[in-house]
Scaffold this motif. Structure first.
Motif, PDB file in Angstrom:
ATOM      1  N   VAL A 118       0.835  -1.204   0.000  1.00 27.79           N
ATOM      2  CA  VAL A 118       0.000   0.000   0.000  1.00 27.79           C
ATOM      3  C   VAL A 118       0.868   1.251   0.000  1.00 27.79           C
ATOM      4  N   ARG A 119       1.923   1.248   0.816  1.00 32.49           N
ATOM      5  CA  ARG A 119       2.819   2.412   0.857  1.00 32.49           C
ATOM      6  C   ARG A 119       3.507   2.623  -0.494  1.00 32.49           C
ATOM      7  N   SER A 120       3.933   1.526  -1.111  1.00 31.39           N
ATOM      8  CA  SER A 120       4.585   1.629  -2.415  1.00 31.39           C
ATOM      9  C   SER A 120       3.635   2.198  -3.463  1.00 31.39           C
ATOM     10  N   GLN A 121       2.390   1.735  -3.434  1.00 26.46           N
ATOM     11  CA  GLN A 121       1.397   2.246  -4.375  1.00 26.46           C
ATOM     12  C   GLN A 121       1.107   3.726  -4.130  1.00 26.46           C
ATOM     13  N   ALA A 122       1.015   4.118  -2.841  1.00 30.80           N
ATOM     14  CA  ALA A 122       0.771   5.522  -2.510  1.00 30.80           C
ATOM     15  C   ALA A 122       1.935   6.399  -2.965  1.00 30.80           C
ATOM     16  N   HIS A 123       3.150   5.922  -2.729  1.00 32.46           N
ATOM     17  CA  HIS A 123       4.336   6.684  -3.127  1.00 32.46           C
ATOM     18  C   HIS A 123       4.377   6.850  -4.648  1.00 32.46           C
ATOM     19  N   ASN A 124       4.128   5.774  -5.374  1.00 31.35           N
ATOM     20  CA  ASN A 124       4.156   5.847  -6.838  1.00 31.35           C
ATOM     21  C   ASN A 124       3.074   6.785  -7.376  1.00 31.35           C
ATOM     22  N   ALA A 125       1.880   6.717  -6.772  1.00 26.98           N
ATOM     23  CA  ALA A 125       0.789   7.588  -7.220  1.00 26.98           C
ATOM     24  C   ALA A 125       1.124   9.053  -6.952  1.00 26.98           C
ATOM     25  N   LEU A 126       1.683   9.326  -5.772  1.00 26.04           N
ATOM     26  CA  LEU A 126       2.068  10.692  -5.442  1.00 26.04           C
ATOM     27  C   LEU A 126       3.194  11.188  -6.334  1.00 26.04           C
ATOM     28  N   LEU A 127       4.167  10.315  -6.573  1.00 27.37           N
ATOM     29  CA  LEU A 127       5.297  10.703  -7.411  1.00 27.37           C
ATOM     30  C   LEU A 127       4.825  11.066  -8.818  1.00 27.37           C
ATOM     31  N   SER A 128       3.853  10.316  -9.325  1.00 28.86           N
ATOM     32  CA  SER A 128       3.303  10.628 -10.644  1.00 28.86           C
ATOM     33  C   SER A 128       2.670  12.016 -10.661  1.00 28.86           C
ATOM     34  N   VAL A 129       1.913  12.343  -9.604  1.00 25.03           N
ATOM     35  CA  VAL A 129       1.292  13.670  -9.509  1.00 25.03           C
ATOM     36  C   VAL A 129       2.357  14.754  -9.402  1.00 25.03           C
ATOM     37  N   ILE A 130       3.370  14.515  -8.587  1.00 26.42           N
ATOM     38  CA  ILE A 130       4.427  15.510  -8.373  1.00 26.42           C
ATOM     39  C   ILE A 130       5.184  15.796  -9.666  1.00 26.42           C
ATOM     40  N   VAL A 131       5.525  14.733 -10.404  1.00 28.02           N
ATOM     41  CA  VAL A 131       6.255  14.908 -11.663  1.00 28.02           C
ATOM     42  C   VAL A 131       5.407  15.683 -12.671  1.00 28.02           C
ATOM     43  N   THR A 132       4.131  15.350 -12.770  1.00 31.29           N
ATOM     44  CA  THR A 132       3.237  16.046 -13.696  1.00 31.29           C
ATOM     45  C   THR A 132       3.139  17.526 -13.346  1.00 31.29           C
ATOM     46  N   ILE A 133       3.005  17.809 -12.053  1.00 33.67           N
ATOM     47  CA  ILE A 133       2.904  19.201 -11.610  1.00 33.67           C
ATOM     48  C   ILE A 133       4.195  19.955 -11.901  1.00 33.67           C
ATOM     49  N   ALA A 134       5.333  19.332 -11.640  1.00 31.16           N
ATOM     50  CA  ALA A 134       6.620  19.991 -11.883  1.00 31.16           C
ATOM     51  C   ALA A 134       6.814  20.320 -13.356  1.00 31.16           C
ATOM     52  N   GLN A 135       6.285  19.463 -14.238  1.00 30.37           N
ATOM     53  CA  GLN A 135       6.462  19.661 -15.666  1.00 30.37           C
ATOM     54  C   GLN A 135       5.490  20.681 -16.260  1.00 30.37           C
ATOM     55  N   LYS A 136       4.289  20.778 -15.684  1.00 29.12           N
ATOM     56  CA  LYS A 136       3.243  21.568 -16.340  1.00 29.12           C
ATOM     57  C   LYS A 136       2.860  22.854 -15.619  1.00 29.12           C
ATOM     58  N   SER A 137       3.124  22.964 -14.320  1.00 28.68           N
ATOM     59  CA  SER A 137       2.687  24.149 -13.572  1.00 28.68           C
ATOM     60  C   SER A 137       3.629  25.320 -13.808  1.00 28.68           C
ATOM     61  N   ASN A 138       3.041  26.494 -13.998  1.00 27.35           N
ATOM     62  CA  ASN A 138       3.829  27.712 -14.198  1.00 27.35           C
ATOM     63  C   ASN A 138       3.853  28.607 -12.967  1.00 27.35           C
ATOM     64  N   HIS A 139       2.945  28.366 -12.035  1.00 28.78           N
ATOM     65  CA  HIS A 139       2.860  29.186 -10.834  1.00 28.78           C
ATOM     66  C   HIS A 139       2.661  28.280  -9.616  1.00 28.78           C
ATOM     67  N   LEU A 140       3.249  28.662  -8.493  1.00 32.23           N
ATOM     68  CA  LEU A 140       3.142  27.856  -7.280  1.00 32.23           C
ATOM     69  C   LEU A 140       1.697  27.667  -6.840  1.00 32.23           C
ATOM     70  N   ALA A 141       0.879  28.708  -7.005  1.00 35.31           N
ATOM     71  CA  ALA A 141      -0.507  28.637  -6.546  1.00 35.31           C
ATOM     72  C   ALA A 141      -1.302  27.574  -7.288  1.00 35.31           C
ATOM     73  N   ASP A 142      -0.864  27.245  -8.525  1.00 40.03           N
ATOM     74  CA  ASP A 142      -1.606  26.270  -9.331  1.00 40.03           C
ATOM     75  C   ASP A 142      -1.444  24.836  -8.836  1.00 40.03           C
ATOM     76  N   CYS A 143      -0.372  24.575  -8.088  1.00 39.60           N
ATOM     77  CA  CYS A 143      -0.062  23.185  -7.747  1.00 39.60           C
ATOM     78  C   CYS A 143      -0.505  22.791  -6.344  1.00 39.60           C
ATOM     79  N   VAL A 144      -0.941  23.740  -5.534  1.00 37.63           N
ATOM     80  CA  VAL A 144      -1.230  23.451  -4.131  1.00 37.63           C
ATOM     81  C   VAL A 144      -2.428  22.509  -3.990  1.00 37.63           C
ATOM     82  N   GLN A 145      -3.515  22.793  -4.699  1.00 35.34           N
ATOM     83  CA  GLN A 145      -4.716  21.964  -4.567  1.00 35.34           C
ATOM     84  C   GLN A 145      -4.509  20.534  -5.051  1.00 35.34           C
TER      85      GLN A 145
END
Length: 297
Positions: free
Chosen positions: A148-175
């Protein structure tokens, strides 16, 4: 309340007695089983399958269930079969006092029962079986939680990578970030708030049923003062939330944000869970740094 850094989280440990449910329609047997195991287990007693299901609904997963087979309202194997889908890791042991073991063989072959013990049982033999079953439960639980922890980490990492690649402003990534943490760690409330020059900024987002102000949160205040994540796994009886975390999101000792999460139940997360959360928070810090850098270009 304890303050912990990412390293100290891994070293912290909480030990609790495993939970054991004994089910028998004869009170003398219930009392004997209770006396046998009360020193090493938190023992719950039920005089039939229906009352045992009520206890499970209230108390949650047990490490081991010991059930008599021949009970008036439902057989032990019938009762145990009803617990498999919700508590797959629980070990199940049947006590039987008669020779027809057709039901037991079927239950054992289908994985619903770990062992059966004939009545009258030998106390030392029963103890050995139950302690072995507890060890197997611990191993199964450890593997399940690691998955479960591995799945949670992988799911979060996917979100983090997507946000890092596509977000232009800090406020856009918080939610999306706080939503990902809340969903993957099943929180009752989560807040992510950015920090600017050691002061909580106005940029924040939350998810879950429970909402609160980070400015008034003692754990958050401790994070602001020390730069280290803070954990409280068991609050006072009248506290709405029993498990509380305030995780420092930092890059090169600069506090960029605070991720606060709460659960209504005590010890809702393990120390290994917290370590994964801290690791994910460190990855969020890298993403925030990248977004901040490119927003200035």
């Amino acid at each position: 309340m304890i303050g912990v850094s990412a390293v100290e989280i891994d070293k912290t440990a909480t030990t609790k007695k495993p939970k054991l449910l004994v089910v028998d329609d004869e009170q003398d047997n219930l009392d004997l089983l209770y006396r046998t195991f009360r020193r090493d287990f938190t023992v719950f007693r039920a005089n039939g399958g229906a009352s045992a299901l009520e206890i499970l609904s209230k108390e949650g997963e047990m490490a081991v269930i010991i059930s008599d087979q021949r009970m008036p309202e439902m057989k032990g194997t019938e009762f145990l079969s009803r617990t498999v889908s919700e508590f797959p890791d629980t070990m199940r042991v049947v006590l039987t006092g008669y020779t027809d073991i057709t039901d037991l063989i079927e239950a054992i072959n289908s994985g619903q029962v770990h062992r059966y013990i004939t009545k009258p049982w030998e106390p030392d033999q029963l103890k050995k079986v139950i302690f072995e079953a507890t060890q197997i439960y611990d191993l199964l639980k450890q593997r399940s939680e690691e998955l479960v922890r591995s799945q949670a980490h992988n799911a979060l990492l996917s979100v983090i990578v997507t946000i890092a690649q596509k977000s232009n402003h800090l406020a856009d990534c918080v939610q999306p970030l706080v939503r990902a943490f809340g969903q993957n760690f099943d929180t009752d409330g989560a807040v992510l708030q950015l920090v600017t020059k050691k002061i909580l900024s106005d940029t924040s987002a939350s998810c879950g049923d429970y909402r609160w102000s980070l400015a008034d949160d003692p754990l958050v205040q401790a994070v602001m003062a020390t730069g280290k994540s803070q954990v409280s796994l068991e609050g006072k009886p009248d506290d709405v939330c029993q498990t509380r975390l305030a995780i420092a999101v930092s890059f090169r000792e600069e506090l960029l944000a605070i991720l606060a999460m709460r659960w209504f139940q005590p010890h809702a997360v393990s120390q290994d869970d917290i370590a994964v959360m801290q690791q994910c928070a460190d990855e969020v810090a890298i993403a925030l740094t990248c977004i901040r850098y490119f927003s200035f270009l």
